[in-house]
Design a protein around this motif. Structure first.
Motif, PDB file in Angstrom:
ATOM      1  N   LEU A  56       0.829  -1.209   0.000  1.00  0.00           N
ATOM      2  CA  LEU A  56       0.000   0.000   0.000  1.00  0.00           C
ATOM      3  C   LEU A  56       0.857   1.250   0.000  1.00  0.00           C
ATOM      4  O   LEU A  56       0.558   2.219  -0.696  1.00  0.00           O
ATOM      5  CB  LEU A  56      -0.932  -0.013   1.217  1.00  0.00           C
ATOM      6  CG  LEU A  56      -1.733   1.269   1.469  1.00  0.00           C
ATOM      7  CD1 LEU A  56      -2.621   1.605   0.276  1.00  0.00           C
ATOM      8  CD2 LEU A  56      -2.555   1.143   2.743  1.00  0.00           C
ATOM      9  N   CYS A  69      -7.255  -8.434  -1.754  1.00  0.00           N
ATOM     10  CA  CYS A  69      -8.053  -8.217  -2.964  1.00  0.00           C
ATOM     11  C   CYS A  69      -7.202  -8.310  -4.226  1.00  0.00           C
ATOM     12  O   CYS A  69      -7.646  -8.832  -5.250  1.00  0.00           O
ATOM     13  CB  CYS A  69      -8.753  -6.861  -2.898  1.00  0.00           C
ATOM     14  SG  CYS A  69     -10.051  -6.783  -1.653  1.00  0.00           S
ATOM     15  N   ALA A 118     -10.781  -1.192   2.631  1.00  0.00           N
ATOM     16  CA  ALA A 118      -9.608  -2.054   2.792  1.00  0.00           C
ATOM     17  C   ALA A 118      -9.380  -2.385   4.261  1.00  0.00           C
ATOM     18  O   ALA A 118      -9.076  -3.527   4.627  1.00  0.00           O
ATOM     19  CB  ALA A 118      -8.375  -1.369   2.198  1.00  0.00           C
ATOM     20  N   CYS A 126      -5.138  -1.811   6.509  1.00  0.00           N
ATOM     21  CA  CYS A 126      -5.476  -1.378   5.146  1.00  0.00           C
ATOM     22  C   CYS A 126      -4.653  -2.165   4.125  1.00  0.00           C
ATOM     23  O   CYS A 126      -5.177  -2.592   3.083  1.00  0.00           O
ATOM     24  CB  CYS A 126      -5.218   0.114   4.982  1.00  0.00           C
ATOM     25  SG  CYS A 126      -6.387   1.187   5.852  1.00  0.00           S
ATOM     26  N   ASN A 127      -3.382  -2.347   4.414  1.00  0.00           N
ATOM     27  CA  ASN A 127      -2.518  -3.103   3.506  1.00  0.00           C
ATOM     28  C   ASN A 127      -2.985  -4.552   3.390  1.00  0.00           C
ATOM     29  O   ASN A 127      -3.015  -5.126   2.296  1.00  0.00           O
ATOM     30  CB  ASN A 127      -1.076  -3.059   4.001  1.00  0.00           C
ATOM     31  CG  ASN A 127      -0.106  -3.663   3.000  1.00  0.00           C
ATOM     32  OD1 ASN A 127       0.284  -3.021   2.027  1.00  0.00           O
ATOM     33  ND2 ASN A 127       0.288  -4.921   3.204  1.00  0.00           N
ATOM     34  N   PHE A 145      -9.742   1.256  -4.781  1.00  0.00           N
ATOM     35  CA  PHE A 145      -9.387   1.481  -3.387  1.00  0.00           C
ATOM     36  C   PHE A 145      -8.693   2.818  -3.146  1.00  0.00           C
ATOM     37  O   PHE A 145      -8.786   3.368  -2.046  1.00  0.00           O
ATOM     38  CB  PHE A 145      -8.479   0.354  -2.872  1.00  0.00           C
ATOM     39  CG  PHE A 145      -9.224  -0.887  -2.474  1.00  0.00           C
ATOM     40  CD1 PHE A 145      -9.862  -0.968  -1.253  1.00  0.00           C
ATOM     41  CD2 PHE A 145      -9.295  -1.970  -3.331  1.00  0.00           C
ATOM     42  CE1 PHE A 145     -10.553  -2.107  -0.878  1.00  0.00           C
ATOM     43  CE2 PHE A 145      -9.981  -3.116  -2.976  1.00  0.00           C
ATOM     44  CZ  PHE A 145     -10.615  -3.193  -1.744  1.00  0.00           C
ATOM     45  N   LEU A 179      -6.746  -1.251  -7.696  1.00  0.00           N
ATOM     46  CA  LEU A 179      -6.068  -0.113  -7.091  1.00  0.00           C
ATOM     47  C   LEU A 179      -6.864   1.169  -7.293  1.00  0.00           C
ATOM     48  O   LEU A 179      -6.970   2.000  -6.377  1.00  0.00           O
ATOM     49  CB  LEU A 179      -4.663   0.037  -7.678  1.00  0.00           C
ATOM     50  CG  LEU A 179      -3.637  -1.014  -7.237  1.00  0.00           C
ATOM     51  CD1 LEU A 179      -2.341  -0.840  -8.014  1.00  0.00           C
ATOM     52  CD2 LEU A 179      -3.378  -0.912  -5.743  1.00  0.00           C
ATOM     53  N   LEU A 193      -6.083  -4.646   1.188  1.00  0.00           N
ATOM     54  CA  LEU A 193      -5.763  -4.366  -0.214  1.00  0.00           C
ATOM     55  C   LEU A 193      -5.020  -5.535  -0.850  1.00  0.00           C
ATOM     56  O   LEU A 193      -5.362  -5.970  -1.961  1.00  0.00           O
ATOM     57  CB  LEU A 193      -4.920  -3.094  -0.297  1.00  0.00           C
ATOM     58  CG  LEU A 193      -4.512  -2.650  -1.710  1.00  0.00           C
ATOM     59  CD1 LEU A 193      -5.743  -2.335  -2.544  1.00  0.00           C
ATOM     60  CD2 LEU A 193      -3.584  -1.444  -1.651  1.00  0.00           C
ATOM     61  N   LEU A 234      -9.810   3.440   1.438  1.00  0.00           N
ATOM     62  CA  LEU A 234      -9.108   2.624   2.413  1.00  0.00           C
ATOM     63  C   LEU A 234      -9.984   2.236   3.598  1.00  0.00           C
ATOM     64  O   LEU A 234      -9.610   1.356   4.377  1.00  0.00           O
ATOM     65  CB  LEU A 234      -7.846   3.345   2.897  1.00  0.00           C
ATOM     66  CG  LEU A 234      -6.773   3.557   1.834  1.00  0.00           C
ATOM     67  CD1 LEU A 234      -5.561   4.266   2.422  1.00  0.00           C
ATOM     68  CD2 LEU A 234      -6.368   2.238   1.188  1.00  0.00           C
ATOM     69  N   ARG A 246      -7.198   9.739   1.060  1.00  0.00           N
ATOM     70  CA  ARG A 246      -6.748   8.469   1.652  1.00  0.00           C
ATOM     71  C   ARG A 246      -6.011   8.724   2.979  1.00  0.00           C
ATOM     72  O   ARG A 246      -6.153   7.945   3.923  1.00  0.00           O
ATOM     73  CB  ARG A 246      -5.831   7.730   0.685  1.00  0.00           C
ATOM     74  CG  ARG A 246      -6.410   7.440  -0.684  1.00  0.00           C
ATOM     75  CD  ARG A 246      -7.588   6.473  -0.688  1.00  0.00           C
ATOM     76  NE  ARG A 246      -8.849   7.057  -0.323  1.00  0.00           N
ATOM     77  CZ  ARG A 246      -9.639   7.773  -1.145  1.00  0.00           C
ATOM     78  NH1 ARG A 246      -9.247   8.030  -2.374  1.00  0.00           N
ATOM     79  NH2 ARG A 246     -10.798   8.218  -0.719  1.00  0.00           N
TER      80      ARG A 246
END
Length: 535
Positions: free
Chosen positions: A313, A373, A399, A366-367, A389, A386, A370, A396, A331
């Motif tokens: 991320l 996905c 995410a 969040c990472n 998100f 990307l 992400l 985020l 974000r």
């Protein structure tokens, strides 16, 4: 998570160093409220008068709210602490009656009324008449509700009456006992809803500042855990509360004169703010040395310090900074909001996350969402995921909710492991002489089953059970399971690939950041089946 308070001599030395700087008043005035609150908490309210004299009303309001509205743990409702508030009134009175009243006016008469109600009974003199047992602040009389601090209370009321009698009358009116319409000669409190009124106003103020209440934060986190992965995947907008908070944050990050109201009104003028002194390095260094702030912590975590370079991320956010700065700001606001949610709503080892740890936790979750996905689900191309998100609502937030959901079953896996181990014949034989461990196990596993989540006292009970099993199982393994089974599961450092076994139990941890982390912990728990408690 709580640090031991520094010695008073150390705190007084810091105050001396700060007040020796001629630029201190401007420096304090320009200081963000959370930093000012931490500074006062560090030096102690009893020695903070010189710093308080430099503060703005907004800084003092945030400080008082932080100190007088408290909860037992993140996620629980905050309650007003009148005794704490009374201590602040005494400090302000010692500074000067004028300072006392000025700060009370900024807080509002209902806050004073809420504090007074714990100590005084207020009556309308026109209804009950004047009595020798009543101290008069016309048109109201006051009597002690409790004997404690009565002389102090009277002194405070007298000083407030001398400075602003109308303000005191307004506060006393909200405490006044009123004649009951139902029962003759019976009086009832006129402020049954006073705490709810003050709390509601406080919540609105905090919401306008982008903060979230502990109860709302716990609700947001619980919703992400309870929903299915499929339900979270199809979310296409913020929930109403998140939208409200992010809108408030956006208003603060976009200059007022660049925003035009929807009704085509003239752009609002930029509010006047204190100018930060040009060279504040000495003052900044003092705060860093005493760990009141961490050098560049928030900036580094938002823009990507060295520790964040390994996150997928983080790398994508750097690309976003070049291609879409407006989306980057959105974000970053989301990450700040999510960090606040973690601080207010998620107990970690029974305590509250610090600012920097909460930011790290928000980045990690969040990472995790992400990467899952992009690399695990991959329903469309990486570019489209990307874009969804990083450039669109709910960004985020979605995410993070996915990441939190993905780790939320880890405590359940630990509970089921413990349940199976304790039910095994060999364990039952070993526990025959330890009935208290059996009782602890029944209590903890029942709590977990009823709660369906390891939160609050259910998580505490599960961790207490692991403590009880230390004489049966390996101490390092029990510590690892405690970290995994906490309200916010984390990754024990002792499970890292390069971890070196030591003489002492390694209690360090980091946040769960990737799908590989989740899989590693799942395999670790599974490998303990039948081996946690040896014969």
């Amino acid at each position: 998570m709580n640090k031991r308070a520094p010695a008073r001599a150390t705190r007084k030395h810091l105050i001396a160093q700060l007040t020796a700087q001629p630029m201190l008043p401007a420096y304090i005035e320009a200081m963000p409220s959370p930093v000012f609150t931490r500074l006062i908490q560090y030096v102690g309210k009893e020695d903070a008068q010189e710093l308080l004299a430099c503060a703005t009303d907004a800084q003092v309001q945030d400080l008082i709210e932080s100190d007088t509205w408290q909860n037992a743990a993140p996620g629980q409702e905050e309650k007003f602490k009148p005794s704490q508030f009374l201590e602040w009134l005494q400090i302000w009175q010692d500074m000067s009656p004028r300072f006392l009243v000025a700060k009370l006016q900024a807080l509002g008469s209902d806050t004073l009324a809420l504090a007074l109600d714990r100590y005084v009974v207020v009556v309308d003199l026109e209804e009950v008449g004047v009595s020798d047992h009543v101290d008069t602040f016309y048109p109201y009389g006051v009597m002690p509700r409790v004997d404690d601090n009565w002389e102090q209370i009277l002194g405070l009321l007298s000083d407030i009456a001398d400075e602003d009698p109308e303000f005191l009358e307004e506060a006393l009116a909200q405490c006044c006992m009123r004649r009951s319409l139902l029962v003759d000669k019976t009086y009832i409190a006129g402020n049954d809803t006073l705490e709810h009124s003050v709390d509601g106003r406080r919540d609105r103020h905090r919401r306008d500042q982008g903060y979230i209440t502990p109860v709302d934060a716990a609700s947001f986190l619980g919703d992400a855990k309870r929903k299915s992965l499929e339900q979270l995947m199809i979310e296409v907008s913020y929930d109403p509360l998140t939208a409200l908070h992010l809108a408030a944050m956006q208003r603060r990050t976009v200059p007022e004169m660049e925003r035009v109201e929807e009704d085509n009104a003239e752009p609002a003028t930029v509010p006047e703010t204190a100018d930060m002194p040009s060279d504040t390095r000495e003052l900044d260094d003092l705060l860093v040395q005493h760990h009141i702030v961490e050098e560049g912590s928030v900036t580094a975590l938002l823009t990507g310090g060295a520790e964040q370079d390994t996150l997928y991320l983080r790398r994508q956010m750097r690309v976003l900074a070049l291609n879409n700065p407006a989306a980057l700001q959105s974000r970053q606001n989301e990450i700040l909001y999510l960090a606040n949610v973690l601080m207010e709503g998620m107990p970690v080892q029974g305590g509250r996350l610090s600012d920097s740890l909460a930011l790290q936790g928000a980045w990690a979750l969040c990472n995790l969402g992400l990467e899952t996905c992009v690399f695990e689900e991959a329903w469309v191309s990486e570019t489209e995921i990307l874009n969804a998100f990083l450039c669109e609502e709910p960004g985020l937030i979605k995410a993070f909710r996915l990441g939190l959901h993905l780790i939320s079953d880890l405590p359940g896996r630990v509970a089921r492991l413990l349940e199976a181990e304790l039910a095994s014949p060999q364990c039952k034989r070993r526990l025959r002489d330890y009935p208290w461990v059996q009782e602890q196990a029944t209590y903890a596993l029942t709590k977990f089953a009823l709660g369906r989540e390891v939160e609050g006292d259910a998580g505490d009970a599960l961790n207490a059970l692991l403590d009880s099993l230390l004489f049966l199982a390996d101490n390092t393994v029990c510590q690892q399971l405690r970290v995994i089974a906490d309200a916010l599961p984390r990754f024990p450092r002792s499970l890292e690939a390069d971890a070196v076994p030591g003489v002492h139990v390694d209690a360090r941890w980091r946040f769960i950041e990737t799908p590989a982390d989740v899989q590693r912990l799942q395999h670790f728990i599974q490998a303990l089946e039948g081996r946690l408690i040896p014969d």
